[in-house]
Every structure is written in C-alpha cells, then in structure tokens.
Design an enzyme around this catalytic site. Sequence first.
Site, PDB file in Angstrom:
ATOM      1  N   GLY A  32     -19.316  -3.778  -2.224  1.00 63.00           N
ATOM      2  CA  GLY A  32     -19.243  -4.019  -3.639  1.00 63.00           C
ATOM      3  C   GLY A  32     -18.076  -3.264  -4.235  1.00 63.00           C
ATOM      4  N   GLY A  33     -18.096  -3.037  -5.527  1.00 58.20           N
ATOM      5  CA  GLY A  33     -16.934  -2.477  -6.189  1.00 58.20           C
ATOM      6  C   GLY A  33     -17.002  -0.987  -6.413  1.00 58.20           C
ATOM      7  CG  PHE A  53     -13.963  -5.200  -3.381  1.00 60.22           C
ATOM      8  CD1 PHE A  53     -13.250  -4.023  -3.220  1.00 60.22           C
ATOM      9  CD2 PHE A  53     -13.590  -6.043  -4.410  1.00 60.22           C
ATOM     10  CE1 PHE A  53     -12.185  -3.694  -4.041  1.00 60.22           C
ATOM     11  CE2 PHE A  53     -12.531  -5.727  -5.248  1.00 60.22           C
ATOM     12  CZ  PHE A  53     -11.828  -4.548  -5.069  1.00 60.22           C
ATOM     13  N   PRO A  54     -16.509  -4.708   0.910  1.00 59.72           N
ATOM     14  CG  PRO A  54     -16.336  -3.488   2.896  1.00 59.72           C
ATOM     15  CD  PRO A  54     -15.524  -3.967   1.718  1.00 59.72           C
ATOM     16  CE1 TYR A  82      -3.307  -2.748   0.214  1.00 56.38           C
ATOM     17  CE2 TYR A  82      -3.740  -2.167   2.490  1.00 56.38           C
ATOM     18  CZ  TYR A  82      -4.012  -2.930   1.372  1.00 56.38           C
ATOM     19  OH  TYR A  82      -5.010  -3.870   1.433  1.00 56.38           O
ATOM     20  CG  PHE A  94     -12.224  -0.777  -9.037  1.00 59.98           C
ATOM     21  CD1 PHE A  94     -11.200   0.088  -9.382  1.00 59.98           C
ATOM     22  CD2 PHE A  94     -12.227  -1.323  -7.760  1.00 59.98           C
ATOM     23  CE1 PHE A  94     -10.205   0.402  -8.474  1.00 59.98           C
ATOM     24  CE2 PHE A  94     -11.237  -1.011  -6.850  1.00 59.98           C
ATOM     25  CZ  PHE A  94     -10.225  -0.138  -7.207  1.00 59.98           C
TER      26      PHE A  94
END
Length: 311
Positions: free
Chosen positions: A226-227, A223-224, A68, A229
Amino acid sequence: MTSTARSPQLTATGVVRAGGPGELAGRPVSRLGYGAMQLERLDREAAVALLRRAVELGIDHVDTAQFYGNGFVNEVIGAALRPQDGVMVVSKVGAEPAPDGPVPLRLAQRPEQLRAGVEDNLKSLGLEQIPLVNLRRADHGPGLRPEGDQIVDLDDQLAVMADLRDEGKIGAIGLSSVTLDGLRRALPAGIACVQNAYSLVAREDEDLLRLCLDEGIAWVPYFPLGGAFAGLPKVADEPAVVAAAGALGVAPAQIGLAWLLHHTPNTLLIPGTAAPEHLRANVDAAAISFDDRTLATLDAVPTRSGDIELG
C-alpha cells in the site's frame, strides 16, 4: 551482472533464491527481489553494503531507474554488483528527474526521450545491455498524468522499445502503470513484465493480473504494502492483516508480502528499504505459510480506494 545460475533454486553465487525461483524475461530470478529507489537515502558506502547484503541473502533481481537519485542509484548498482553475482538488473524509462519540481519527476514519454533514457541507464549502470526495461506509462494508477507533447500513443512508444530490443540495447520490454486495454494492445510486441500499483488492500487490477498469468507475463507490483503517502491505504493497517501477524508472530508488512507471493505464481516482489534489518525481514516474509482459514480471510479483504498524485 547477468550470468546463469547453476540451478533454478540457487543464485549464481550458490545461495538459495529469496522467495524461491520465479521467471522474468525467460530467466530464473528470486521471487523476492529488491527495489533500489531508497538507496538514494544512503551515502555511497552504505548503499553498496546494502546491495552486497541483498546478494548474500539470495536476491538476484534488482529494480532501478536512472531517475532514482538522478543517476546515483544506478551508479551505486554498477559499482556494487559484479558479473559473477548473476543479478538481473531491471530499469525503466518514461520519466526523468525534476529536482526542483513539486514532485521529483517529470514525464519523458516521447519516443526520443525513451531512447535517451535507455542510453542514460546503460551509461550509469555500466552495461552493454539492460536485460529488461519497463516503459512507465502515465494513464493508470497513482501518479502524474500526461499533458501536451507528453500524450503519446502506446504504439509509437512500443515501436522505439522494439527497435532498442532489436539493437541489443535491451533484452525485453515491460510495461508500468498500464491499463488492461493497453496491455492487450501491447501483447503482440512481446511483453515480459507488468509493474502496476497493487497490494492486498488495492486490487483494482485483478483482471490485469489474471491476463498476465494467462500470458506468462511476470507481475511485479509496486506499492506492494500500500502507500507510504497520505491518501493511499496501507496493508499494515488492515485488521485481518494485523490479526494474522499476531497469530503467526510476524510483522503485518511481512503478511502483506507473503500474501502476494501466495496469490499468484507469476508474482515477483521488489520491496525497497534503506535498512539491512528491514531487508532481512522482507526476505524472511517469503517463508511464511498460511493455513486455509487465514488465507481465505486475507483473500476476502476488500479493496480500499485511495487517491494521490505523485511520480
């Protein structure tokens, strides 16, 4: 960064744990933690301030990785968190920075790369032991797929992780982006945590989650919501979520986090943010309760398929 709190309900600094107490690698931690990846968007002063705010809000579980910000995030964590804060810092190995690549990561799956990753994490965090290190596999969920010498048998990877645990450099082993069969194979090694992509609208891994629950393994979904992206479904776009948020006077994202905490008791959350007000909203989501009808409606939301290649 690893002192023991006076009570399961309270952090080491005497603050009520965000989301209440959960358990991770045998330690009580806040069920609502913090995923540190987005700290790389901030300058050092702002990143330190955000971490200090997390501690004030009752967060004592921080998830990070050496890749990161190419070490920046770990260095900020090492500077911001004090031993008396009692924060459990969790890291991961299996990838390394690739600043000039099509995505900012490349896989680092070979056993010697996993060992080097742990050593790099120890150095940048300023720790003698990392309480839990997740092995980021690459055979499930959204992300890169291994090729060539990056195709490594899970048993070979677990062997070096167990060696690192025996040497005292890590306290416990977790797995990320793992299949159901992969977790079954890994159980004899002693697995404390699984991190897979999972949310209200992406529940393909329900059987894997249930195995974790049966085995006393913490489930820490990435991704709790969702995305963020293109190609991945978003919880905040789901009509049932929007309706529940309107009825309760909260944000759709808060509904998504609250549902995860209600879904199984072994779920711990690590939503990330670079904004103090968003951090507070995430913590407040843990206090949301659902009546039976609302919960049943949310439980009935179907899984939405998506496809994306990322690190």
